[in-house]
Design an enzyme around this catalytic site. Structure first.
Site, short mmCIF file in Angstrom:
data_model
loop_
_atom_site.label_atom_id
_atom_site.label_comp_id
_atom_site.label_asym_id
_atom_site.label_seq_id
_atom_site.Cartn_x
_atom_site.Cartn_y
_atom_site.Cartn_z
N ARG A 173 -11.39 -49.51 -4.03
CA ARG A 173 -10.25 -49.65 -4.76
C ARG A 173 -10.14 -49.10 -6.18
NH1 ARG A 173 -5.95 -54.09 -5.95
NH2 ARG A 173 -4.19 -53.12 -5.53
N HIS A 226 -7.61 -46.31 -7.86
CA HIS A 226 -6.70 -46.48 -8.86
C HIS A 226 -7.30 -45.86 -10.16
CE1 HIS A 226 -4.70 -50.59 -7.44
NE2 HIS A 226 -4.90 -49.55 -6.56
N ASN A 244 -2.53 -53.55 -11.03
CA ASN A 244 -3.99 -53.82 -11.41
C ASN A 244 -4.20 -55.49 -11.96
OD1 ASN A 244 -5.32 -51.36 -10.84
ND2 ASN A 244 -5.23 -50.78 -13.05
N HIS A 288 -7.90 -50.10 4.04
CA HIS A 288 -7.38 -51.34 4.20
C HIS A 288 -8.29 -51.78 5.64
CE1 HIS A 288 -3.59 -50.76 1.43
NE2 HIS A 288 -4.68 -50.78 0.64
C1 HEM Z 1 -1.09 -45.76 0.54
C2 HEM Z 1 -0.79 -46.41 -0.72
C3 HEM Z 1 -1.45 -48.04 -0.95
C4 HEM Z 1 -0.88 -49.05 -1.11
C5 HEM Z 1 0.79 -49.18 -1.35
C6 HEM Z 1 -1.84 -50.08 -1.18
C7 HEM Z 1 -1.41 -51.26 -1.69
C8 HEM Z 1 -2.50 -52.38 -1.83
C9 HEM Z 1 -2.23 -53.56 -2.22
C10 HEM Z 1 -1.02 -54.16 -2.67
C11 HEM Z 1 -3.48 -54.27 -1.94
C12 HEM Z 1 -3.48 -55.92 -2.26
C13 HEM Z 1 -3.72 -56.08 -3.86
C14 HEM Z 1 -3.56 -57.48 -4.10
O1 HEM Z 1 -2.69 -58.33 -3.71
O2 HEM Z 1 -4.55 -57.68 -4.99
C15 HEM Z 1 -4.66 -53.40 -1.63
C16 HEM Z 1 -5.67 -53.66 -1.58
C17 HEM Z 1 -6.69 -52.61 -1.40
N1 HEM Z 1 -6.64 -51.48 -1.30
FE1 HEM Z 1 -4.71 -50.37 -1.29
N2 HEM Z 1 -3.11 -49.39 -1.31
C18 HEM Z 1 -3.06 -48.14 -1.06
C19 HEM Z 1 -3.78 -47.12 -0.63
C20 HEM Z 1 -5.04 -47.30 -0.78
C21 HEM Z 1 -6.21 -46.47 -0.81
C22 HEM Z 1 -5.81 -44.78 -0.79
C23 HEM Z 1 -7.41 -47.09 -0.92
C24 HEM Z 1 -8.79 -46.60 -1.08
C25 HEM Z 1 -9.13 -45.33 -0.51
C26 HEM Z 1 -7.05 -48.42 -0.89
C27 HEM Z 1 -8.01 -49.48 -0.89
C28 HEM Z 1 -7.76 -50.75 -1.15
C29 HEM Z 1 -8.87 -51.80 -0.87
C30 HEM Z 1 -10.16 -51.59 -0.41
C31 HEM Z 1 -8.28 -53.11 -1.01
C32 HEM Z 1 -8.95 -54.66 -1.06
C33 HEM Z 1 -9.39 -54.72 -2.62
C34 HEM Z 1 -9.99 -56.10 -2.52
O3 HEM Z 1 -10.29 -56.82 -1.82
O4 HEM Z 1 -10.50 -56.26 -3.75
N3 HEM Z 1 -5.86 -48.66 -0.88
N4 HEM Z 1 -3.88 -52.21 -1.73
#
Ligand code: HEM
Ligand SMILES: *[C@@H]1O[C@H](CO)[C@@H](O)[C@H](O)[C@H]1NC(C)=O
Ligand SMILES: *[C@@H]1O[C@H](CO)[C@@H](O)[C@H](O)[C@H]1NC(C)=O
Ligand SMILES: *[C@@H]1O[C@H](CO)[C@@H](O)[C@H](O)[C@H]1NC(C)=O
Length: 338
Positions: A70, A74, A102, A201
């Site tokens: 992630r 970002h 973030n 995800h």
């Molecule tokens: C398509 C639009 C996307 C949205 C709206 C989105 C939104 C989010 C949100 C809200 C979270 C949880 C954050 C939290 O509550 O702390 C999250 C986690 C995550 N996102 Fe996305 N995301 C998107 C695309 C992506 C992309 C493109 C990637 C990587 C290629 C990605 C990788 C991740 C990962 C791996 C997590 C888990 C992080 C952790 O456990 O520390 N996301 N995302």
């Protein structure tokens, strides 16, 4: 005699100049100036060093793989893949770490620091923080069962950060599908990239605050999101009340939370995507729904597209050549010794 001297001179010149060309960036290369062999001469140990520290970090805590994937995302969505996300607050810099996407959420910064210290020890001033993020994302994916890809390298680090960019350009979990597609398009990424990259995800966790709206008041009429499976919604409400518990954590892929596979897409098919931005890929457009179904049916097809899209995302507006700098400490500019 003269001919043999010339031959030796030519050979000598090649030996001296070839590594310089390789280290400095070759024009006409397919990845916008980046290429996987960038550090082969200037820091041949670079990839191994990143890999071993990422492996240790993921062995300590599996979630770190998700957090590092992630971070690269970002980073790339805000003024390109230039390590702007890693800068702390200081004179003239408002850290992206405080942005809506973030704050209390982005993590893994200490692991990047650890990698940077090891690389500065091995090859001082050579490997950029932006390249560390790209390599760490690849190594993390592979470690938890995902695909391998060659990472084009040669990014340099930014001389600034943009908290506005971080707030505006990174998609929010309650954005509509058209808004999400627009935010990807702004980066030169298409609908296939949206769906394939959302497949990240398949690992990691989300806080209650990122999906609460779906559970209680999705469209402002006091009703839950009807595309969310009812029993899954009931389960989520237990740990994510109407108020309080903002930071309670839930897996983004409830089926196989720590394994990089295609269960994320299988979950969407049965109304068990955690975020609204996940479920809309199935429910709001025929084009994205077809991709969700194809990835759910064929994990290798998903892996192939994910790897391709990660390379594409990693190539968003990199700084190269004499642009930017190679930071000695990923958290601050080289000129900044506060
Ligand atoms: C398509 C639009 C996307 C949205 C709206 C989105 C939104 C989010 C949100 C809200 C979270 C949880 C954050 C939290 O509550 O702390 C999250 C986690 C995550 N996102 Fe996305 N995301 C998107 C695309 C992506 C992309 C493109 C990637 C990587 C290629 C990605 C990788 C991740 C990962 C791996 C997590 C888990 C992080 C952790 O456990 O520390 N996301 N995302
Ligand atoms: C950076 O400073 C601003 C105020 O200048 C503050 O609001 C923000 O929380 C700080 N960010 C971080 C990550 O500490
Ligand atoms: C999305 O969530 C943000 C933050 O919780 C909120 O301020 C905004 O009103 C929500 N947008 C929509 C369209 O529901
Ligand atoms: C749902 O959201 C709308 C608009 O944001 C608000 O006016 C309404 O009071 C909320 N309803 C409930 C039951 O929370």
């Amino acid at each position: 005699m003269a001919a043999s001297m010339d031959g030796r001179l030519v050979l000598l010149t090649c030996l001296l100049v070839a590594p310089l060309l390789l280290a400095g960036g070759v024009h006409g290369h397919p990845w916008g100036g980046l290429f996987p062999q960038f550090y082969d001469h200037s820091c041949p140990q670079a990839k191994e060093i990143v890999k071993s520290i990422v492996a240790q970090a993921v062995a300590r805590e599996t979630r770190m793989a998700a957090s590092l994937v992630r971070l690269h995302f970002h980073d790339c969505f805000v003024q390109g893949c230039d390590a702007s996300i890693l800068l702390d607050n200081s004179t003239g810099i408002v850290s992206e770490k405080g942005s809506n996407p973030n704050r209390n959420s982005a993590r893994g910064f200490e692991v990047i620091d650890e990698i940077k210290v090891a690389l500065e020890h091995a090859c001082p001033g050579t490997v950029s923080c932006a390249d560390i993020l790209a390599l760490a994302a690849r190594d993390s994916t592979l470690l938890v069962g995902g695909p391998y890809w060659d990472v084009p390298l040669g990014r340099r680090d930014s001389l600034g950060a943009s908290i506005q960019g971080s707030n505006n350009d990174i998609p929010a979990p309650n954005n509509t599908l058209p808004t999400i597609i627009t935010k990807f398009r702004r980066q030169g990424l298409d609908v296939v990239d949206v769906v394939a990259l959302s497949g990240a995800h398949t690992i990691g966790l989300s806080r209650c605050t990122s999906f609460r709206q779906r559970l209680y008041n999705q469209t402002g009429n006091g009703m839950a999101d009807f595309t969310l499976d009812a029993s899954y919604a009931a389960h989520l409400r237990q740990g994510c009340p109407r108020s309080g518990g903002d930071d309670n954590l839930f897996p983004l892929d409830l089926a196989t939370p720590t394994k990089f596979d295609n269960y994320y897409f299988k979950n969407l098919l049965v109304g068990k995507g955690l975020l609204s931005s996940d479920e809309v890929l199935l429910t709001k457009s025929a084009e994205t729904a077809a991709l969700v179904k194809a990835y759910a049916a064929d994990v290798n097809f998903f892996f192939q597209h994910f790897a391709q899209s990660m390379v594409k995302m990693g190539n968003v507006s990199p700084l190269t050549g004499a642009q930017g700098e190679v930071r000695k400490n990923c958290r601050r500019l080289n000129g900044n010794h506060y």
